[in-house]
Motif scaffolding. Structure first.
Motif, PDB file in Angstrom:
ATOM      1  N   GLY A 113      16.377  22.799 -56.717  1.00 17.61           N
ATOM      2  CA  GLY A 113      15.030  22.613 -56.168  1.00 17.61           C
ATOM      3  C   GLY A 113      14.555  23.831 -55.393  1.00 17.61           C
ATOM      4  N   SER A 114      13.270  24.089 -55.459  1.00 15.71           N
ATOM      5  CA  SER A 114      12.729  25.248 -54.746  1.00 15.71           C
ATOM      6  C   SER A 114      11.880  24.841 -53.538  1.00 15.71           C
ATOM      7  CB  SER A 114      11.896  26.107 -55.705  1.00 15.71           C
ATOM      8  OG  SER A 114      10.800  25.366 -56.161  1.00 15.71           O
ATOM      9  N   GLY A 115      11.834  23.552 -53.263  1.00 17.17           N
ATOM     10  CA  GLY A 115      11.054  23.120 -52.101  1.00 17.17           C
ATOM     11  C   GLY A 115      11.589  21.816 -51.556  1.00 17.17           C
ATOM     12  N   TYR A 116      11.457  21.652 -50.241  1.00 21.56           N
ATOM     13  CA  TYR A 116      11.897  20.426 -49.591  1.00 21.56           C
ATOM     14  C   TYR A 116      10.776  19.965 -48.667  1.00 21.56           C
ATOM     15  CZ  TYR A 116      14.708  16.915 -47.325  1.00 21.56           C
ATOM     16  OH  TYR A 116      15.170  15.713 -46.870  1.00 21.56           O
ATOM     17  N   VAL A 117      10.175  18.812 -48.959  1.00 26.55           N
ATOM     18  CA  VAL A 117       8.996  18.357 -48.219  1.00 26.55           C
ATOM     19  C   VAL A 117       9.346  17.273 -47.195  1.00 26.55           C
ATOM     20  CG1 VAL A 117       6.683  17.348 -48.405  1.00 26.55           C
ATOM     21  CG2 VAL A 117       7.557  18.776 -50.256  1.00 26.55           C
ATOM     22  N   PHE A 118       8.928  17.493 -45.940  1.00 21.25           N
ATOM     23  CA  PHE A 118       8.966  16.423 -44.947  1.00 21.25           C
ATOM     24  C   PHE A 118       7.590  15.763 -44.949  1.00 21.25           C
ATOM     25  CE2 PHE A 118      12.365  19.147 -43.610  1.00 21.25           C
ATOM     26  CZ  PHE A 118      13.323  18.299 -43.079  1.00 21.25           C
ATOM     27  N   TRP A 119       7.549  14.508 -45.377  1.00 20.58           N
ATOM     28  CA  TRP A 119       6.288  13.787 -45.478  1.00 20.58           C
ATOM     29  C   TRP A 119       5.948  13.133 -44.141  1.00 20.58           C
ATOM     30  CZ3 TRP A 119       6.066   8.169 -45.662  1.00 20.58           C
ATOM     31  CH2 TRP A 119       4.760   7.673 -45.834  1.00 20.58           C
ATOM     32  N   GLY A 120       4.699  13.286 -43.753  1.00 15.04           N
ATOM     33  CA  GLY A 120       4.324  12.855 -42.416  1.00 15.04           C
ATOM     34  C   GLY A 120       3.906  11.413 -42.307  1.00 15.04           C
ATOM     35  N   GLY A 121       4.714  10.490 -42.687  1.00 14.57           N
ATOM     36  CA  GLY A 121       4.264   9.114 -42.646  1.00 14.57           C
ATOM     37  C   GLY A 121       5.100   8.205 -41.768  1.00 14.57           C
ATOM     38  N   ARG A 122       6.042   8.739 -41.041  1.00 11.76           N
ATOM     39  CA  ARG A 122       6.833   7.870 -40.191  1.00 11.76           C
ATOM     40  C   ARG A 122       6.857   8.334 -38.731  1.00 11.76           C
ATOM     41  NH1 ARG A 122       6.105   5.085 -43.569  1.00 11.76           N
ATOM     42  NH2 ARG A 122       7.419   3.600 -44.662  1.00 11.76           N
ATOM     43  N   GLU A 123       6.991   9.634 -38.518  1.00 13.44           N
ATOM     44  CA  GLU A 123       7.048  10.074 -37.127  1.00 13.44           C
ATOM     45  C   GLU A 123       5.650   9.957 -36.559  1.00 13.44           C
ATOM     46  OE1 GLU A 123       6.720  11.795 -39.543  1.00 13.44           O
ATOM     47  OE2 GLU A 123       5.090  13.132 -39.019  1.00 13.44           O
ATOM     48  N   GLY A 124       5.537   9.209 -35.499  1.00 15.22           N
ATOM     49  CA  GLY A 124       4.237   8.943 -34.908  1.00 15.22           C
ATOM     50  C   GLY A 124       4.390   7.730 -34.016  1.00 15.22           C
ATOM     51  N   TYR A 125       3.279   7.199 -33.568  1.00 12.81           N
ATOM     52  CA  TYR A 125       3.389   6.022 -32.699  1.00 12.81           C
ATOM     53  C   TYR A 125       2.393   4.950 -33.106  1.00 12.81           C
ATOM     54  CZ  TYR A 125      -0.686   7.978 -30.198  1.00 12.81           C
ATOM     55  OH  TYR A 125      -1.926   8.461 -29.873  1.00 12.81           O
ATOM     56  N   GLU A 126       2.694   3.742 -32.674  1.00 16.24           N
ATOM     57  CA  GLU A 126       1.832   2.592 -32.923  1.00 16.24           C
ATOM     58  C   GLU A 126       1.009   2.308 -31.670  1.00 16.24           C
ATOM     59  OE1 GLU A 126       0.249   0.533 -35.560  1.00 16.24           O
ATOM     60  OE2 GLU A 126       2.169   1.366 -36.172  1.00 16.24           O
ATOM     61  N   THR A 127       1.604   2.571 -30.511  1.00 17.02           N
ATOM     62  CA  THR A 127       0.904   2.423 -29.232  1.00 17.02           C
ATOM     63  C   THR A 127       1.526   3.373 -28.215  1.00 17.02           C
ATOM     64  OG1 THR A 127       0.401   0.952 -27.372  1.00 17.02           O
ATOM     65  CG2 THR A 127       2.382   0.445 -28.620  1.00 17.02           C
ATOM     66  N   LEU A 128       0.705   3.974 -27.387  1.00 13.72           N
ATOM     67  CA  LEU A 128       1.245   4.858 -26.342  1.00 13.72           C
ATOM     68  C   LEU A 128       1.959   4.063 -25.260  1.00 13.72           C
ATOM     69  CD1 LEU A 128      -1.549   7.587 -25.993  1.00 13.72           C
ATOM     70  CD2 LEU A 128       0.783   7.887 -26.824  1.00 13.72           C
ATOM     71  N   LEU A 129       1.758   2.740 -25.228  1.00 13.86           N
ATOM     72  CA  LEU A 129       2.404   1.921 -24.198  1.00 13.86           C
ATOM     73  C   LEU A 129       3.923   1.975 -24.280  1.00 13.86           C
ATOM     74  CD1 LEU A 129       0.174  -1.296 -24.156  1.00 13.86           C
ATOM     75  CD2 LEU A 129       0.328   0.493 -22.399  1.00 13.86           C
ATOM     76  N   ASN A 130       4.456   2.175 -25.493  1.00 10.75           N
ATOM     77  CA  ASN A 130       5.924   2.200 -25.597  1.00 10.75           C
ATOM     78  C   ASN A 130       6.455   3.569 -26.017  1.00 10.75           C
ATOM     79  OD1 ASN A 130       5.565   2.400 -28.370  1.00 10.75           O
ATOM     80  ND2 ASN A 130       6.071   0.266 -28.805  1.00 10.75           N
ATOM     81  N   THR A 131       5.643   4.586 -25.864  1.00 15.11           N
ATOM     82  CA  THR A 131       5.970   5.886 -26.457  1.00 15.11           C
ATOM     83  C   THR A 131       5.951   7.031 -25.451  1.00 15.11           C
ATOM     84  OG1 THR A 131       4.972   5.147 -28.527  1.00 15.11           O
ATOM     85  CG2 THR A 131       5.286   7.521 -28.272  1.00 15.11           C
ATOM     86  N   ASP A 132       6.965   7.895 -25.540  1.00 17.43           N
ATOM     87  CA  ASP A 132       6.978   9.154 -24.790  1.00 17.43           C
ATOM     88  C   ASP A 132       6.787  10.267 -25.818  1.00 17.43           C
ATOM     89  OD1 ASP A 132       7.644  11.541 -23.534  1.00 17.43           O
ATOM     90  OD2 ASP A 132       9.202  10.627 -22.300  1.00 17.43           O
TER      91      ASP A 132
END
Lengths: 288, 288, 288, 288
Positions: free
Chosen positions: C32-51
């Motif tokens: 393979g000549s490329g490795y993609v990190f897809w942006g669909g999981r790292e993130g938050y649902e609410t800032l109330l439980n997130t740093d």
């Protein structure tokens, strides 16, 4: 909070009536064939100070008076309502074609009004230009067009000169299917961009808009001539031409009989909606 | 592209009819007082393969059969339509309350149906929950409520448990003004967030939703008791109680007379809409 | 609310690391000549439980380990981040190209990563596909493309097969200006519509997508050949080639000198942005 | 299309420089502690006439000159950039906090600038006010606040006086966590609604805004005092305090070791994100 002894809201009605009366007089004087009520003022900024039911009843009263006055004076043209969902107010009562139809039907005004569809107002709601035209067409209230173009990534009425040939083609397709214009027409409700400030820009912008709609008309007419799209749609619903389908259309069948039909039937078919194929046909006609 | 000799679309109608028939049977059997048609399937993905007029005529046929069947079988409850503008399809015919009203009135179904308003469906259109409830109320079709909450920054139906007390208060205010529920009620059409997967989360979510609507009811009732908001609105339109205003409401005045009134009048007043003041009143009631 | 003695979040990091390690191993094994990190999981649902700060620091740690591991194992291809603003989570850290650049620069990762731009993710943010490609290009991180098409009136990732020739043309224009692909390419991150369920639909959809991008490439290349657009832009900034403009570019002038220049100058010119004219040129090339 | 012999774009730079110079002079003269660059002009209307890379390089040049000039003249206050994604132009370069950070870091300006966050600009992008404040805080560039409120159903900058206590509370929570203001403060970038035209409205609107933020400060401080939210977040990431988590934070572990850890481990736990529970806590503090 309030002045006493005054009648500001009833006066606003009276002022609006006087203005509309004079504008109708001018329309008749000038031989105008259409009178448009633009949907950018009647609406509310907050429900906290608004009685929506009262305001809509009053709007209907004003429109009834306008129709009566115009017809009494011999105006034979069309009255139009131009839907717009918001801007400047938060919510405008002539939100979209469907909202206007609900209103017109409630107050028995649906025989007196047609619609003036503006492309950018359609997309401000979340509809395509074609959608609004088709809703008007199938409800017999297609009237006239304000041609322009919104920016689908911006949330206000940009009133850009139209240059997207897809949108112009789909718009002209609906207009052709509506049988073209009677009293209405295509009016550019568009302005040059802020940085296009020269006289040359104004000429070039109108040329761009006219070329776009002219090309749209040519392409729409080729789509009809080509026939593949219309044929697909006709075939899609052809199961209503006979058998169970025909009975449904003629309303000669009940829930009990339909259940029986379903229970008796061995297997069911489904058919593809073929969206990608149909979009390919459109591209093959547009870019040829 | 198509199978021949089959009748897939008419069969789809028949299958839908059979399903609805059985669901109505079950509703009657269980003593149900409401039957909801949810707006998430009838609609289109692309106008390229769709005859909107044909499909709406057919939808009306199905609903008429449903009403006839239900009433014949002795169902005395309400039939509801639940507006939803999109998702899963691109455009759904039961777009919002106004669209549903336009449809019901066209096909003489407006006496047979009420509306089931879902908060998140309202915001997907671009309306507030309160707006949709008020449109239903002033048109006499308020029926039932699917309580949940959308995320105003996300473009899909999140079906979040409602925890915003402003929205719940304004919603309950409309419900109170509609005279409360008859056959309908408040149903949580909500699901826990993806990361809330424990049984405890389900209990806490329902508690959160119920607490929110209970507090909304208390606050809405206090707003009415307090009286300042209602008094403001009443006063705002009070110029229609006498004089020129009364004549307008009674439709005893013409454009000519209104123009005359305007030309004779020396000065006009306008009154503030006082939105910020009214919002302060709301906060003073909510946070006390 | 919490289990004790467990380490769920650190374990999630470990599981992610193990998965990425194995996926990199497979990439190397397969040439393979490329490795993609897809942006669909790292993130938050609410800032109330997130740093957010803590999570971003950790994300940087994971990516650093991935780069180190891959390079140590001899992977010579590109690592890609694929921006996506939301869906399934409320907010994803790889929001758009600019957000990713801010992140990469903070953690000194900007030499190790390029971007994989997806058309529908661009429009979900509120950017055009072309915008995202140009931001990547001018920052030296253009890498690869996920070709598809969003519906501008829908608020979710529709992953439609691309059939809009305007968008494909403007996308290919940026790709040509970026010097074309090195390790990346065009990948259809697209699926057929729900109603397009036949094998034929899949073939026709890929054909539609490929035809659209092929035509986009032809048209983009014609726009460059034609030269009018590029010439206009070049001329627009030509005042920076000499005089005061040249001094600005060479940073050989101060605020005091610029003020003096302005005070001395008799009159100022402005030039039209000519947007409508430029859009006409595009149409004349596309529809010819 | 172009005038010859003139230098309009370089002149625009010179004019901007002269204006900024004089505004900085005035700031120093008046003892100002902050200088804000508002993001409403630098941007583009169409990429057809724009070289984004060139324009951003130039913007960086202007800002560098401004910093140099201000510091040389003895200005000790903060320079601020105020992000805004669009309006009046289609796309503005200071789109959001992350975009500004990408820009500042590229041109080594991140030590010289802080951000002035406006609530309504945040929601125009698709972020919450709190999100933008937190992004600024965790990147060390939190500076000042333009307090107002957008309408989440309208797509333009409404600049409404803020009356939503949720938003004010979450905003003040971030400001408290950022250690409060240094040189910045809260400025009402708000205007009364169109129908609120009396002097009384202006007073009542400022009172409404101040009351909202004052209540937000009280509630934010109670949330911190209460401790449940902060405790939840702390506990959520506590698995990083020892064992595998600690090694990750100290970057003393590799992909190989993490894989080994995962393969050895018998079972994995996950923990609830408890969003609904946390939202209940917020309501219990807000409405008590």
């Amino acid at each position: 909070m309030h002045g006493a002894g005054t009648s500001p809201y009833a006066d606003a009605f009276a002022l609006a009536a006087a203005q509309v009366k004079n504008a109708i007089d001018a329309t008749i004087e000038l031989g105008g064939s259409g009178y448009v009520f633009w949907g950018g003022r009647e609406g509310y900024e907050t429900l906290l100070n608004t009685d929506m039911g009262f305001e809509l009843d009053n709007l209907a009263r004003l429109l009834k008076m306008a129709v009566k006055y115009g017809r009494d004076k011999g105006f034979k043209g069309d009255f139009y309502i131009e839907p717009k969902p918001k801007e400047p107010t938060k919510h405008q009562y002539d939100y979209d074609t469907a909202s206007v139809l609900a209103f017109l039907r409630k107050y028995d005004l649906d025989k007196d009004f047609k619609l003036n569809i503006e492309a950018n107002h359609a997309t401000l709601v979340g509809h395509t230009f074609q959608h609004e035209l088709q809703v008007a067409r199938i409800n017999g209230v297609f009237g006239s067009v304000d041609a322009n173009e919104g920016d689908m990534l911006l949330g206000w009425d940009t009133d850009k000169f139209p240059t997207n040939v897809y949108d112009a083609t789909f718009g002209m397709l609906e207009i052709l299917k509506a049988g073209g214009f009677t009293n209405g027409g295509i009016n550019f409700d568009a302005k040059v961009r802020r940085a296009s400030f020269t006289p040359e820009d104004i000429a070039l912008s109108y040329i761009a808009g006219m070329d776009t709609f002219a090309l749209g008309l040519i392409k729409a007419s080729k789509i009809i001539e080509d026939g593949r799209i219309d044929e697909f749609v006709e075939k899609r619903y052809s199961s209503y031409e006979s058998g169970i389908g025909e009975k449904i259309l003629k309303e000669e069948i009940s829930f009990e009989e339909l259940e029986e039909y379903v229970l008796d039937k061995k297997d069911f078919n489904i058919e593809s909606g073929s969206q990608e194929y149909l979009e390919s046909i459109i591209n093959s006609i547009l870019f040829n």
